[in-house]
Design a protein around this motif. Sequence first.
Motif, mmCIF file in Angstrom:
data_model
loop_
_atom_site.group_PDB
_atom_site.id
_atom_site.type_symbol
_atom_site.label_atom_id
_atom_site.label_comp_id
_atom_site.label_asym_id
_atom_site.label_seq_id
_atom_site.Cartn_x
_atom_site.Cartn_y
_atom_site.Cartn_z
ATOM 1 N N VAL A 212 0.841 -1.191 0.000
ATOM 2 C CA VAL A 212 0.000 0.000 0.000
ATOM 3 C C VAL A 212 0.879 1.245 0.000
ATOM 4 N N ARG B 267 -7.110 0.943 7.354
ATOM 5 C CA ARG B 267 -7.828 -0.082 6.592
ATOM 6 C C ARG B 267 -9.052 -0.556 7.376
ATOM 7 N N ASN C 32 -11.703 2.454 7.327
ATOM 8 C CA ASN C 32 -12.247 2.914 6.049
ATOM 9 C C ASN C 32 -12.798 1.799 5.170
ATOM 10 N N THR C 33 -11.992 0.821 4.866
ATOM 11 C CA THR C 33 -12.409 -0.157 3.853
ATOM 12 C C THR C 33 -13.053 -1.405 4.421
ATOM 13 N N GLN C 34 -12.877 -1.686 5.701
ATOM 14 C CA GLN C 34 -13.461 -2.893 6.263
ATOM 15 C C GLN C 34 -14.602 -2.597 7.224
ATOM 16 N N ASN C 35 -15.042 -1.361 7.271
ATOM 17 C CA ASN C 35 -16.139 -0.975 8.149
ATOM 18 C C ASN C 35 -17.439 -1.017 7.343
ATOM 19 N N GLU C 36 -18.322 -1.953 7.680
ATOM 20 C CA GLU C 36 -19.570 -2.117 6.931
ATOM 21 C C GLU C 36 -20.515 -0.936 7.111
ATOM 22 N N SER D 104 -19.699 2.263 7.284
ATOM 23 C CA SER D 104 -19.315 3.365 6.396
ATOM 24 C C SER D 104 -19.534 2.983 4.930
ATOM 25 N N ARG D 105 -19.576 1.705 4.610
ATOM 26 C CA ARG D 105 -19.766 1.285 3.220
ATOM 27 C C ARG D 105 -21.229 1.377 2.801
#
Length: 76
Positions: free
Chosen positions: A46, A64, A67-71, A73-74
């Motif tokens: 990264v 990570r 931001n990207t693994q938090n359901e 926020s998705r």
Amino acid sequence: MMRMTVKISLVLAVVALAACGEKPQTLGAGKTDVPPYQGAENAFVVSGWKAGDKNSWEQALKARALNTQNEYSRTK
């Protein structure tokens, strides 16, 4: 006829015993002596992470996870 029955039973016994010789299934190659933050220095890491910097490693994991693994926020 008796000889054929003995041969078939011997073949079945050999096949049945062969199934008992399963090899152990182990994961991976074992313990490594290198901490995970040492990492690889290639094009697949990264951006912003520096190999060998533990603080940078921890910050990249936190980012990570937030931001990207938090359901939550998705779904917004």
